[in-house]
Design a protein around this motif. Structure first.
Motif, short mmCIF file in Angstrom:
data_model
loop_
_atom_site.label_atom_id
_atom_site.label_comp_id
_atom_site.label_asym_id
_atom_site.label_seq_id
_atom_site.Cartn_x
_atom_site.Cartn_y
_atom_site.Cartn_z
N GLN A 271 -46.18 25.38 -94.01
CA GLN A 271 -46.30 24.42 -92.91
C GLN A 271 -45.08 23.51 -92.82
OE1 GLN A 271 -48.81 24.33 -90.68
NE2 GLN A 271 -47.77 22.66 -89.58
N LYS A 272 -44.56 23.05 -93.94
CA LYS A 272 -43.40 22.16 -93.93
C LYS A 272 -42.17 22.88 -93.37
CE LYS A 272 -44.87 19.28 -97.82
NZ LYS A 272 -44.50 18.76 -99.17
N VAL A 273 -41.98 24.15 -93.73
CA VAL A 273 -40.83 24.90 -93.22
C VAL A 273 -40.95 25.09 -91.71
CG1 VAL A 273 -39.64 27.13 -93.31
CG2 VAL A 273 -40.44 26.06 -95.42
N ARG A 274 -42.15 25.42 -91.24
CA ARG A 274 -42.35 25.60 -89.80
C ARG A 274 -42.09 24.29 -89.04
NH1 ARG A 274 -47.08 28.46 -91.26
NH2 ARG A 274 -48.35 26.75 -90.42
N ASN A 275 -42.57 23.17 -89.58
CA ASN A 275 -42.33 21.89 -88.93
C ASN A 275 -40.85 21.55 -88.88
OD1 ASN A 275 -45.08 21.55 -88.58
ND2 ASN A 275 -45.34 20.30 -90.42
N ALA A 276 -40.14 21.84 -89.98
CA ALA A 276 -38.70 21.56 -90.00
C ALA A 276 -37.96 22.43 -88.98
CB ALA A 276 -38.15 21.79 -91.41
N LEU A 277 -38.32 23.71 -88.89
CA LEU A 277 -37.67 24.60 -87.93
C LEU A 277 -37.95 24.17 -86.50
CD1 LEU A 277 -38.30 28.10 -89.61
CD2 LEU A 277 -36.15 26.82 -89.46
N LEU A 278 -39.17 23.75 -86.22
CA LEU A 278 -39.49 23.28 -84.87
C LEU A 278 -38.70 22.02 -84.51
CD1 LEU A 278 -43.38 23.84 -84.78
CD2 LEU A 278 -41.63 25.10 -83.52
N GLN A 279 -38.56 21.12 -85.46
CA GLN A 279 -37.78 19.92 -85.20
C GLN A 279 -36.31 20.26 -84.97
OE1 GLN A 279 -38.45 17.12 -88.34
NE2 GLN A 279 -40.64 16.97 -87.98
N ILE A 280 -35.77 21.18 -85.77
CA ILE A 280 -34.37 21.60 -85.58
C ILE A 280 -34.21 22.25 -84.21
CG2 ILE A 280 -32.60 23.20 -86.39
CD1 ILE A 280 -33.66 22.74 -89.23
N LEU A 281 -35.16 23.08 -83.81
CA LEU A 281 -35.11 23.73 -82.51
C LEU A 281 -35.18 22.71 -81.38
CD1 LEU A 281 -35.07 26.36 -80.87
CD2 LEU A 281 -37.58 26.39 -81.03
N TYR A 282 -36.03 21.70 -81.54
CA TYR A 282 -36.18 20.68 -80.51
C TYR A 282 -34.90 19.85 -80.36
CZ TYR A 282 -37.98 16.49 -78.19
OH TYR A 282 -38.16 15.46 -77.33
N VAL A 283 -34.36 19.38 -81.49
CA VAL A 283 -33.13 18.58 -81.45
C VAL A 283 -31.96 19.42 -80.95
CG1 VAL A 283 -31.50 17.27 -82.85
CG2 VAL A 283 -33.95 17.03 -83.25
N SER B 34 -32.08 21.95 -78.89
CA SER B 34 -32.21 22.17 -77.45
C SER B 34 -31.72 20.96 -76.66
CB SER B 34 -33.68 22.48 -77.10
OG SER B 34 -34.13 23.62 -77.79
N ILE B 35 -32.12 19.76 -77.13
CA ILE B 35 -31.66 18.55 -76.44
C ILE B 35 -30.14 18.43 -76.53
CG2 ILE B 35 -31.73 16.03 -76.47
CD1 ILE B 35 -34.61 16.20 -77.35
N ALA B 36 -29.56 18.68 -77.71
CA ALA B 36 -28.11 18.59 -77.87
C ALA B 36 -27.40 19.61 -76.99
CB ALA B 36 -27.74 18.80 -79.34
N ALA B 37 -27.97 20.81 -76.87
CA ALA B 37 -27.35 21.83 -76.02
C ALA B 37 -27.39 21.42 -74.55
CB ALA B 37 -28.08 23.17 -76.21
N MET B 38 -28.51 20.83 -74.10
CA MET B 38 -28.59 20.38 -72.71
C MET B 38 -27.60 19.26 -72.43
SD MET B 38 -32.63 20.59 -71.68
CE MET B 38 -33.20 19.60 -73.06
N VAL B 39 -27.46 18.32 -73.38
CA VAL B 39 -26.50 17.23 -73.19
C VAL B 39 -25.08 17.77 -73.15
CG1 VAL B 39 -25.54 15.15 -74.26
CG2 VAL B 39 -28.02 15.50 -74.22
N LEU B 40 -24.76 18.68 -74.05
CA LEU B 40 -23.43 19.26 -74.09
C LEU B 40 -23.13 20.04 -72.81
CD1 LEU B 40 -20.85 19.76 -75.70
CD2 LEU B 40 -21.96 21.76 -76.72
N ALA B 41 -24.13 20.79 -72.35
CA ALA B 41 -23.95 21.53 -71.10
C ALA B 41 -23.73 20.59 -69.92
CB ALA B 41 -25.16 22.42 -70.84
#
Length: 387
Positions: free
Chosen positions: A8-20, A22-29
């Motif tokens: 569960q901890k690994v999945r939560n960490a991966l989801l948070q990395i994916l979320y952050v 995605s936001i960074a990619a949208m800002v950069l774009a």
């Protein structure tokens, strides 16, 4: 790999990395697309424009300003103008709100009716309409030749002219700091734990501190007087215009009045709620100890009401500070208007708006931090019994 995904901890960490990510990619774009669009229009991005001369003048500035000054100096002037307007507006709004709020909690029925009428009227009229109304009132005052005069003050459609000391800017700043110290020093002396005297016996020390600070202000004013000139410069009619004294422009007066009246209606409700939050049992206990009405108010009701008011009051102050941007409606050169003029003259839209957002973010976060510190300092420790 599969076993890691079941954690569960690994999945939560991966989801948070994916979320952050995605936001960074949208800002950069967004940044890349904006740069491409600006380049296609022949607009160069960057902050080099801050060091170029503006080429236009300001109608209000607390600092010396000419059309040859760079943009960064104008931004600094705009921030100082905004802080000055906000300080004056918040001070006046607090005074108005306190008076109306106390009237609403008064035992006098007429005072309660007047306070409620004030709140119902001015709280429900949009601030922008009040700004336009007061600007129309001030600009329709008499001309300088037919100015309203009293005690050295002249009120005209070009602003309010008041007597002003004939001293340099440095001495004026020192005298202002001394006056501020005269207000803050007795408050600090009444609360500090560095004095061995009980709180109720510090009145003499507080009075002495206030007198010493005011004496310093008077000495600075007298010593800093310009040579061969009176201490006060009174405004007077010369030709078709007024000369001498200090002129308060109609734009600044309009915004200060509008913020004071509009913000005072909200602060009045905060003050009323704060005093209503004080338990009747605490007031009755103070009266049973033989304290008079004034001492009950100063020692019991007011301190407890301040603790209830301060968190909401901080939010209201932050909102009123942002309301200074209404100055663009009447031509007051605050931070927001200088940014708007910068966009029109330089074309650096994204950079100027970024500076505007960063400036207001710093101002409002600083204001919130100050009130959070005060709220933490005066908060009651432990549990409090309410009557």
């Amino acid at each position: 790999m599969v076993s890691l995904l079941r954690n569960q901890k690994v999945r939560n960490a991966l989801l948070q990395i994916l979320y952050v990510g995605s936001i960074a990619a949208m800002v950069l774009a967004g940044i890349v697309i904006a740069r491409q669009n600006l380049a296609a229009q022949g607009i160069t991005s960057g902050f080099d424009f801050l060091f170029k001369s503006t080429g236009w003048d300001l109608n209000f500035s607390l600092l010396p300003a000419t059309a040859n000054d760079p943009y960064w100096w104008y931004f600094l002037i705009g921030i100082i103008n905004t802080l000055f307007l906000g300080t004056v507006g918040l001070t006046l709004a607090t005074i108005v709100g306190t008076i109306v709020g106390l009237a609403r909690t008064s035992s006098n029925e007429l005072a309660r009716l007047l306070g409620r009428t004030y709140v119902d009227i001015f709280r429900n009229i949009p601030l922008i309409l009040q700004v336009f109304f007061w600007y129309a009132v001030i600009t329709h005052l008499p001309t300088p030749r037919a100015a309203h005069e009293g005690w050295g003050f002249l009120l005209t459609s070009r602003g309010l002219y008041i007597p002003f000391p004939n001293i340099s800017s440095a001495e004026l700043a020192a005298a202002t700091l001394a006056v501020i110290a005269a207000i803050a020093l007795p408050i600090w002396l009444g609360r500090t734990s560095r004095l061995s005297l009980p709180v109720g016996q510090r009145g003499g020390i507080q009075l002495a501190g206030t007198a010493a600070a005011l004496a310093c202000a008077a000495i600075v004013l007298v010593a800093g007087r310009l040579a061969d000139s009176p201490l006060l410069d009174f405004p007077a009619l010369q030709g078709l215009n007024l000369r001498g004294g200090l002129r308060i422009p109609p734009e600044f007066a309009t915004l200060a009045i509008a913020i004071a009246i509009y913000g005072g209606s909200y602060i009045a409700e905060i003050v009323r709620g704060g005093f209503k939050a004080v338990g009747k049992g605490q007031v009755e206990a103070a009266l049973s100890l033989g304290l008079g009405p004034w001492r009950v108010f100063m020692l019991v009701r007011l301190p407890l009401a301040l603790r209830a008011m301060l968190p909401i009051l901080a939010n209201q102050y932050v909102w009123l500070m942002k309301a200074t941007t209404m100055g663009i409606a009447v031509g007051f050169t605050d931070f927001f208007m200088i940014v708007a003029l910068t966009i029109n003259h330089s074309g650096q839209t994204i950079e100027a708006i970024g500076i505007l957002m960063a400036g207001f973010l710093v101002i409002n976060l600083s204001l919130a931090a100050i009130f959070n510190r005060i709220n933490k300092a005066i908060a009651l420790k432990g549990n409090q019994l309410r009557g």
